[in-house]
Design a protein around this motif. Structure first.
Motif, PDB file in Angstrom:
ATOM      1  N   GLY A 151     -11.009  -5.595   7.174  1.00 28.02           N
ATOM      2  CA  GLY A 151      -9.929  -6.329   7.361  1.00 28.02           C
ATOM      3  C   GLY A 151      -8.873  -5.245   6.636  1.00 28.02           C
ATOM      4  O   GLY A 151      -7.411  -5.802   7.090  1.00 28.02           O
ATOM      5  N   VAL A 152      -9.246  -4.129   5.429  1.00 29.68           N
ATOM      6  CA  VAL A 152      -8.087  -3.818   5.300  1.00 29.68           C
ATOM      7  C   VAL A 152      -6.692  -4.426   4.131  1.00 29.68           C
ATOM      8  O   VAL A 152      -5.810  -4.363   4.262  1.00 29.68           O
ATOM      9  CB  VAL A 152      -7.461  -2.982   6.180  1.00 29.68           C
ATOM     10  CG1 VAL A 152      -6.117  -2.308   5.845  1.00 29.68           C
ATOM     11  CG2 VAL A 152      -8.157  -2.346   7.383  1.00 29.68           C
ATOM     12  N   ARG A 153      -7.860  -5.632   3.861  1.00 27.71           N
ATOM     13  CA  ARG A 153      -6.958  -6.216   3.047  1.00 27.71           C
ATOM     14  C   ARG A 153      -7.098  -5.925   1.597  1.00 27.71           C
ATOM     15  O   ARG A 153      -5.550  -5.920   0.821  1.00 27.71           O
ATOM     16  CB  ARG A 153      -7.285  -8.338   3.077  1.00 27.71           C
ATOM     17  CG  ARG A 153      -6.585  -8.811   1.788  1.00 27.71           C
ATOM     18  CD  ARG A 153      -7.666 -10.558   1.747  1.00 27.71           C
ATOM     19  NE  ARG A 153      -5.919 -10.717   1.470  1.00 27.71           N
ATOM     20  CZ  ARG A 153      -5.917 -12.248   1.198  1.00 27.71           C
ATOM     21  NH1 ARG A 153      -5.827 -12.716   2.073  1.00 27.71           N
ATOM     22  NH2 ARG A 153      -4.874 -12.336   0.427  1.00 27.71           N
ATOM     23  N   SER A 154      -8.043  -5.397   0.719  1.00 27.84           N
ATOM     24  CA  SER A 154      -7.937  -4.670  -0.012  1.00 27.84           C
ATOM     25  C   SER A 154      -8.424  -3.404  -0.212  1.00 27.84           C
ATOM     26  O   SER A 154      -8.944  -3.288   0.383  1.00 27.84           O
ATOM     27  CB  SER A 154      -8.252  -5.814  -0.733  1.00 27.84           C
ATOM     28  OG  SER A 154      -9.586  -5.933  -0.618  1.00 27.84           O
ATOM     29  N   VAL A 155      -7.578  -2.831  -1.560  1.00 26.57           N
ATOM     30  CA  VAL A 155      -7.489  -1.530  -1.370  1.00 26.57           C
ATOM     31  C   VAL A 155      -8.441  -1.148  -2.548  1.00 26.57           C
ATOM     32  O   VAL A 155      -7.724  -2.426  -3.865  1.00 26.57           O
ATOM     33  CB  VAL A 155      -6.554  -0.557  -0.739  1.00 26.57           C
ATOM     34  CG1 VAL A 155      -7.278   0.730  -1.768  1.00 26.57           C
ATOM     35  CG2 VAL A 155      -6.189  -0.434   0.009  1.00 26.57           C
ATOM     36  N   ILE A 156      -9.244  -0.722  -3.473  1.00 24.48           N
ATOM     37  CA  ILE A 156      -9.915  -0.348  -5.154  1.00 24.48           C
ATOM     38  C   ILE A 156      -9.977   1.351  -5.218  1.00 24.48           C
ATOM     39  O   ILE A 156     -10.097   2.496  -4.367  1.00 24.48           O
ATOM     40  CB  ILE A 156     -11.348  -0.790  -5.188  1.00 24.48           C
ATOM     41  CG1 ILE A 156     -11.290  -1.625  -6.938  1.00 24.48           C
ATOM     42  CG2 ILE A 156     -12.388  -0.464  -3.835  1.00 24.48           C
ATOM     43  CD1 ILE A 156     -12.421  -2.383  -7.057  1.00 24.48           C
ATOM     44  N   THR A 157      -9.606   1.216  -6.048  1.00 32.56           N
ATOM     45  CA  THR A 157     -10.222   2.589  -7.542  1.00 32.56           C
ATOM     46  C   THR A 157     -10.417   2.208  -8.585  1.00 32.56           C
ATOM     47  O   THR A 157     -10.039   1.174  -8.862  1.00 32.56           O
ATOM     48  CB  THR A 157      -8.431   3.309  -7.294  1.00 32.56           C
ATOM     49  OG1 THR A 157      -8.503   4.581  -8.036  1.00 32.56           O
ATOM     50  CG2 THR A 157      -7.318   2.516  -8.336  1.00 32.56           C
ATOM     51  N   PHE A 158     -11.277   2.483  -8.631  1.00 30.50           N
ATOM     52  CA  PHE A 158     -13.186   1.805 -10.024  1.00 30.50           C
ATOM     53  C   PHE A 158     -13.570   3.592 -10.498  1.00 30.50           C
ATOM     54  O   PHE A 158     -14.320   4.338  -9.379  1.00 30.50           O
ATOM     55  CB  PHE A 158     -13.819   1.549  -9.011  1.00 30.50           C
ATOM     56  CG  PHE A 158     -15.859   1.346  -9.124  1.00 30.50           C
ATOM     57  CD1 PHE A 158     -15.430   0.124 -10.220  1.00 30.50           C
ATOM     58  CD2 PHE A 158     -16.498   2.022  -8.935  1.00 30.50           C
ATOM     59  CE1 PHE A 158     -16.378   0.213 -11.097  1.00 30.50           C
ATOM     60  CE2 PHE A 158     -17.626   1.517  -9.851  1.00 30.50           C
ATOM     61  CZ  PHE A 158     -17.722   0.496 -11.239  1.00 30.50           C
ATOM     62  N   ASN A 159     -13.654   3.335 -11.811  1.00 28.45           N
ATOM     63  CA  ASN A 159     -14.049   4.158 -12.494  1.00 28.45           C
ATOM     64  C   ASN A 159     -15.018   3.440 -13.525  1.00 28.45           C
ATOM     65  O   ASN A 159     -14.731   2.569 -13.861  1.00 28.45           O
ATOM     66  CB  ASN A 159     -13.249   5.341 -13.597  1.00 28.45           C
ATOM     67  CG  ASN A 159     -13.836   5.862 -14.682  1.00 28.45           C
ATOM     68  OD1 ASN A 159     -14.863   6.122 -14.078  1.00 28.45           O
ATOM     69  ND2 ASN A 159     -12.956   5.851 -15.449  1.00 28.45           N
ATOM     70  N   GLY A 160     -16.430   4.169 -12.980  1.00 22.61           N
ATOM     71  CA  GLY A 160     -17.258   3.257 -13.610  1.00 22.61           C
ATOM     72  C   GLY A 160     -18.674   3.245 -12.690  1.00 22.61           C
ATOM     73  O   GLY A 160     -18.592   3.858 -11.881  1.00 22.61           O
TER      74      GLY A 160
END
Length: 178
Positions: free
Chosen positions: A30-39
């Motif tokens: 739904g394009v509601r949230s965007v994440i950038t994740f290290n781990g």
């Protein structure tokens, strides 16, 4: 973000799913949230069926997507369910809120600062912040003493006076009004 509220970037080390389904920043359903994740989320295979039972369908096989969808379903209540080492930023395109979080043991750092113009910037490595124009890199003399004494600088302090490190096991939410 189409409204110019948030810019996320990512340099990826592909381990679990090397396909394009694992590219970051990753956009949720739904394009509601965007994440950038290290781990790495060690128990993502245990959490995935719980999310699928709630109607979530996955595009790939990454722990990033499981984290993203868990945050979408459970909000910050997803964090105690995560077993892993991580630092991430999750932007909600509807509310304009940015959630930053760090794993309980602090294995992955998360640095942040506010620029003179009011912009908020963050990164999981200091070297990334060193590329951002306007960040004050004045060395914190107390942090220098700490590193010389203990060979480590504890959060929330960093080597730079204006840059903070999120404490292990903590999260920080920034709204559109800062």
């Amino acid at each position: 973000d189409k409204d110019g509220r948030c810019i996320l970037g990512h340099r990826r080390l592909s381990i679990i799913d090397t396909s394009d389904a694992g590219l970051q920043p990753m956009v949720g359903r739904g394009v509601r949230s965007v994440i950038t994740f290290n781990g790495e989320i060690y128990n993502f295979l245990e959490l995935k069926p719980q999310l699928e039972a709630a109607g979530i369908r996955f595009k790939g096989r990454t722990d990033t997507e499981v984290l993203l969808e868990a945050l979408g379903l459970w909000g910050v209540d997803a964090l105690p369910r995560m077993d892993g080492m991580f630092a991430f930023a999750n932007f909600d395109t509807v509310t304009g809120e940015l959630l930053l979080a760090r794993d309980p043991f602090g294995e992955k750092p998360l640095y942040y600062t506010e620029l003179a113009n009011g912009d908020f910037v963050f990164a999981s490595e200091l070297q990334a912040l060193e590329k951002v124009p306007g960040v004050d890199f004045t060395v914190d003399i107390n942090a220098m003493a700490e590193v010389l004494t203990f060979q480590y600088i504890g959060a929330p302090r960093s080597i730079y006076a204006s840059v903070r490190k999120l404490r292990p096991g903590r999260w920080l939410k920034i709204g559109p009004d800062k």
